[in-house]
Every structure is written in structure tokens, then in C-alpha cells.
Design an enzyme around this catalytic site. Structure first.
Site, PDB file in Angstrom:
ATOM      1  N   TYR A  96       9.055  17.550  10.821  1.00  0.00           N
ATOM      2  CA  TYR A  96       9.623  16.368  11.084  1.00  0.00           C
ATOM      3  C   TYR A  96      11.356  16.879  10.765  1.00  0.00           C
ATOM      4  O   TYR A  96      12.116  15.729  10.758  1.00  0.00           O
ATOM      5  CB  TYR A  96       9.366  15.119  10.042  1.00  0.00           C
ATOM      6  CG  TYR A  96       8.079  14.908   9.634  1.00  0.00           C
ATOM      7  CD1 TYR A  96       7.021  14.684  10.786  1.00  0.00           C
ATOM      8  CD2 TYR A  96       7.481  15.215   8.439  1.00  0.00           C
ATOM      9  CE1 TYR A  96       5.521  14.455  10.354  1.00  0.00           C
ATOM     10  CE2 TYR A  96       6.240  15.093   7.898  1.00  0.00           C
ATOM     11  CZ  TYR A  96       5.293  14.490   9.262  1.00  0.00           C
ATOM     12  OH  TYR A  96       4.086  14.295   8.854  1.00  0.00           O
ATOM     13  N   GLU A 115       0.767  -1.287  -0.100  1.00  0.00           N
ATOM     14  CA  GLU A 115      -0.047   0.116   0.197  1.00  0.00           C
ATOM     15  C   GLU A 115       0.823   1.310  -0.067  1.00  0.00           C
ATOM     16  O   GLU A 115       0.861   2.020   0.979  1.00  0.00           O
ATOM     17  CB  GLU A 115      -0.801  -0.089   1.284  1.00  0.00           C
ATOM     18  CG  GLU A 115      -2.232   0.732   1.309  1.00  0.00           C
ATOM     19  CD  GLU A 115      -3.100   0.211   2.521  1.00  0.00           C
ATOM     20  OE1 GLU A 115      -3.914  -0.521   2.363  1.00  0.00           O
ATOM     21  OE2 GLU A 115      -2.344   0.359   3.580  1.00  0.00           O
ATOM     22  N   CYS A 149       4.655  34.115   8.888  1.00  0.00           N
ATOM     23  CA  CYS A 149       5.301  34.990  10.050  1.00  0.00           C
ATOM     24  C   CYS A 149       5.198  33.782  10.967  1.00  0.00           C
ATOM     25  O   CYS A 149       4.362  33.561  11.978  1.00  0.00           O
ATOM     26  CB  CYS A 149       3.977  35.835  10.233  1.00  0.00           C
ATOM     27  SG  CYS A 149       4.573  37.150  11.219  1.00  0.00           S
ATOM     28  N   GLU A 150       6.409  32.968  10.940  1.00  0.00           N
ATOM     29  CA  GLU A 150       6.658  31.958  11.982  1.00  0.00           C
ATOM     30  C   GLU A 150       8.114  31.729  11.925  1.00  0.00           C
ATOM     31  O   GLU A 150       8.446  31.257  10.822  1.00  0.00           O
ATOM     32  CB  GLU A 150       5.782  30.775  11.428  1.00  0.00           C
ATOM     33  CG  GLU A 150       5.748  29.700  12.195  1.00  0.00           C
ATOM     34  CD  GLU A 150       4.623  29.400  13.314  1.00  0.00           C
ATOM     35  OE1 GLU A 150       3.735  30.447  13.349  1.00  0.00           O
ATOM     36  OE2 GLU A 150       4.919  28.688  14.117  1.00  0.00           O
ATOM     37  N   GLY A 178       2.362   4.918  -0.618  1.00  0.00           N
ATOM     38  CA  GLY A 178       2.094   6.343  -1.239  1.00  0.00           C
ATOM     39  C   GLY A 178       3.281   7.060  -1.699  1.00  0.00           C
ATOM     40  O   GLY A 178       3.470   7.211  -2.761  1.00  0.00           O
TER      41      GLY A 178
END
Ligand code: LLP
Length: 433
Positions: free
Chosen positions: A336, A292, A363-364, A294
Site C-alpha cells: 500500500y 471494532e 529477492c524482489e 484493530g
């Protein structure tokens, strides 16, 4: 070639993706821009299909594309043409699969907390296989099947108790997990007991998914061991043979030159041989094996193009290069600290002289795309390409700071076309009353 052979340098010293000059793409479609190479996706699908056929036999297994890596109508058309199944994890993904005309009987329906609506929506749409995650879902699904007068094929999601040597936020198979039911605690066999008493549930097999971006085959072998042992336990205890074992996704790809991808053909060969040997030893029929994936279907088909804006050299500190995208189109470094290869698409043959932090426009402070990237000298207007962004970029994009999501374009053998239009400011406000 850079990382994979769909990324080349052309005679102008520009990055070429799927035969298209990325600098021209940036001009034509504007940035930030997701670029997807159709051919590469098809190649990845075929690598799985061929390996499964080669090592497990014509009907010995199959492959389901994990929608969460990349979900929009266009992708399901390719997945259908390549004759894959698909996996979905929400009614929104279901609606998209349906709108694309994908055969819903070839769909696995996941979710650790399917609401009543989710279950009914699945039943109304004749989803092929529910992957049942917990005791409540077993009860609820059986009851709702009564309402729809249906028998539903199901897999039971198992937690095999495997440590998958990957980022802790993408591990899913340890006993202490919100996903599935654990073999180790004895609860998985209790769930089987319950399922076999339910008149509306057709128990065809078991499922597990141990995590994502795994570069080593050993945790998958440990998983096979566990899943096949459990298959035998079910047979011995209930004289009931399941016909499907779904091993989930997780094959890792090469984000950096020094990484080694988990090769699809080799990985499936090793696992298939091990499955066949284990089944022989335990005297059980080899179940149909599903993979399966991705990421390993779509990641290396993608790149994101950005235009360089501010180049800020803080004396004695870092060199920040800011681009016109952000964590809103690629939150993976912020979440991550995911590694990426980043290149100057219009200066591929220039010497890399600087070490830069690539910052987004949100804005971070944590809005970084990557740190410690070696690049040539850059100016406003240069084009940066972040490679291997086909998986978990568009699907995880958001509108923080009201940034519209970028367009996705297809490239294929030198041709390009729009797959998903760039969001407009009107789109951002369309649900507001
Ligand atoms: N099947 C199930 C049940 C899954 O939960 C997943 C991924 C897959 C298959 C596909 O795994 P893949 O082949 O893509 O590794 N957002 C994270 C990845 C989360 C994966 C969640 N489940 C990231 O950006 O790295």
C-alpha cells in the site's frame, strides 16, 4: 517523545520503547524483532471503554478487538483482562482465541466466505455472534443450526455505500464490495426478510465496517446516518427492533509526525451524540453500539528493530540501506506504500544528513520498507527502528525466501520478555514429509 509517549530518547541517545533501551533489546533478543508495549495496548483499550461508558452510558456500548490486526495467544489474555470482546475472521483465529482461554461467547465471527467447516467449527465452539455476510450464509447457518440443535445470535453485515477516503485496498463499504449486503440495491432489506423467517437465527442487529486508517470523522458520521436509518426501516417495516449496531473499526493512527490521529475520545463523543440525536428523531431505542478497532488498539504499541547491513550509494541515484528484515515481516509498503517513521535507534541525537531508501533482504525489487527517509550517517551494525508496527505487521508476515518470522517481545515499564519465539529453520520445514 516521538509520535506517541511510549517512544522516548534516553540519556545514551538511544530510542526507548515502553521504558526499555531498544539497542539493548536488539542485543538481547537479536533482530529483526517486533517489540510490543503492553501498557500502551491497555491504555488504548481503556480509551475506548471509558469513552463508550462516558458518552453512551454503562451498558450503551462495547468494544471488540479486531484480531486481524494482531493475533497470538498473548494478546487475547490482555484483551480479556481489559474486558473487551474480540472479532475473528477465520477458524485459525478462532483456534487461537480458544487456546488463549478467551470467552468465546464474547466473540464476533466474520468472514465473507465461511466454508461449511468454518460454520460448523463456530457452532461447535459456541461462538457468541456470527456476522452473516451473504444470502448463502443465512441459509447454510440456519440449516447447520438444526444439526447442532441451536439458536444462533447473528448480526447482518451491511454495505452502507460509504467512500471512506482511505487507500483503495482497505476500503470496504462501497456498494461494489465483496463484503456484506448493500442497502442501496435493496438487497439488505431482502436479507432481513429472509433472516426473520429463519427459525434458528436470532437477529440481534447489523454490522458494517467502512475501511481502515481513516483520519477523518465525517465518513463515520455518514455511516451512522445510514445504519440508524436502516435500523428504523427494519422497525417500521417489520415492527422488529434490533438491539445491536456494530460500526466496525477503522480509526486511524499517527504514522508520521505531520499526521493527526483520529482521537478515540473525541471520535466516540461525536458519533455517540449523533447516534442519540438520530434515534430520538426517528423515535427508536438507542441500540447497543459496538466499535471494532484493530489498528488503534495495537499499532502504536509496536515497533520493529532491524540491524543495518549494506549501505549502497549509487552515484547520481539513491542511497539504499538494507536491513535484516523485509516485506516478509512488514509487507505494508510493498502493498500500500504505507508511510512509516523510521529512526536510527542508536543515534537518536545525531543530525540527519542522508535521505535513504530502506530495503529488505528479499529477492524482489519491490521489497522496500520505506523511501525518502531522513537519517544520520549509518554503518553496518547500526539499529533502525520502524515505529507503529503493532498492527498488520506480524499478522501479515510471511515466509517468502524462507525467512523465519521474527520474535515478538513484550516490554512493560522497563521490563521485557518473549511473547512469541523467533521461527527456526526447523519450523519452516515442520510440515514437510
Ligand atoms: N472489523 C472488520 C470487519 C474489519 O474488516 C476490520 C479490518 C476491522 C474491524 C478493523 O479495522 P481497523 O480498526 O484495524 O482499521 N491490512 C490492512 C488493513 C486491513 C483491514 C481489514 N479489516 C493494512 O495493513 O492497512
Amino acid at each position: 517523545m516521538i509520535l506517541y509517549d511510549n517512544f522516548q530518547i534516553n540519556s545514551k541517545g538511544h530510542l526507548e520503547i515502553g521504558g526499555c533501551d531498544s539497542v539493548e533489546l536488539a542485543k538481547e533478543y537479536a533482530t529483526p524483532l517486533y517489540v510490543l508495549d503492553e501498557n500502551q495496548i491497555r491504555k488504548n483499550c481503556r480509551a475506548y471503554k471509558n469513552a463508550i461508558k462516558k458518552y453512551l452510558g454503562e451498558n450503551g456500548g462495547d468494544v471488540a478487538f479486531a484480531s486481524k490486526a494482531l493475533s497470538f495467544k498473548g494478546i487475547y489474555k490482555i484483551i480479556a483482562e481489559e474486558n473487551l470482546y474480540t472479532d475473528i475472521v477465520s477458524p485459525g483465529e478462532l483456534a487461537t482465541v480458544k487456546a488463549a482461554g478467551f470467552p468465546l461467547e464474547k466473540t464476533f465471527y466474520h468472514g465473507n466466505n465461511k466454508t461449511d467447516f468454518d460454520i460448523e467449527y463456530g457452532l461447535q465452539n459456541n461462538i457468541g455472534i456470527f456476522v452473516v455476510d451473504n444470502f448463502e450464509e443465512i441459509e447454510k447457518l440456519d440449516k447447520l443450526c438444526d444439526k447442532y440443535n441451536k439458536t444462533q445470535k447473528i448480526l447482518l453485515r451491511i454495505t452502507p455505500g460509504i467512500d471512506a477516503h482511505t487507500h483503495v485496498k482497505v476500503q470496504t463499504a462501497k456498494i461494489d464490495s465483496k463484503f456484506g449486503i448493500s442497502i442501496g440495491t435493496g438487497q439488505a432489506i431482502e436479507a432481513v426478510d429472509l433472516i426473520l423467517k429463519k427459525k434458528n437465527l436470532d437477529f440481534i442487529g447489523i454490522h458494517c465496517h467502512i475501511g481502515s486508517q481513516i483520519l477523518d470523522i465525517q465518513p463515520f458520521k455518514d455511516t451512522v446516518e445510514c445504519m440508524i436509518d436502516f435500523t428504523a426501516e427494519i422497525k417500521n417495516k417489520y415492527n422488529y427492533e434490533i438491539s445491536v449496531v456494530n460500526l466496525g473499526g477503522g480509526f486511524g493512527v499517527k504514522y508520521l509526525p505531520e499526521q493527526e490521529e483520529l482521537n478515540i475520545d473525541c471520535g466516540i463523543k461525536t458519533l455517540s451524540e449523533y447516534i442519540i440525536k438520530k434515534c430520538r428523531e426517528l423515535n427508536i431505542k438507542v441500540p447497543k453500539i459496538f466499535f471494532e478497532p484493530g489498528r488503534s488498539i495495537v499499532a502504536n504499541a509496536g515497533a520493529t528493530l532491524y540491524t543495518v547491513g549494506t549501505n549502497k550509494k549509487i552515484t547520481g541515484y539513491k542511497n539504499y540501506i538494507s536491513v535484516d528484515g523485509s516485506m516478509s515481516d512488514n509487507p505494508r509498503y510493498a502493498l500500500y506504500e504505507s508511510p512509516y517513521t523510521i529512526v536510527a535507534a542508536n543515534k537518536m541525537n545525531e543530525e540527519c544528513k542522508i535521505i535513504a531508501t530502506i530495503a529488505g533482504r528479499c529477492c524482489e525489487s519491490g521489497d522496500l520498507i520505506q523511501e525518502k527517509v531522513k537519517l544520520p550517517d549509518l554503518n553496518r551494525g547500526d539499529i533502525l527502528a520502524v515505529l507503529i508496527t503493532g498492527a498488520y505487521n506480524y499478522s501479515m508476515a510471511m515466509n517468502y525466501n524462507r525467512l523465519p518470522k521474527p520474535a515478538i517481545i513484550w516490554v512493560n515499564n522497563g521490563e521485557s520478555k518473549i511473547a512469541v519465539k523467533r521461527e527456526t529453520f526447523e519450523d519452516l520445514m515442520k510440515n514437510e514429509i
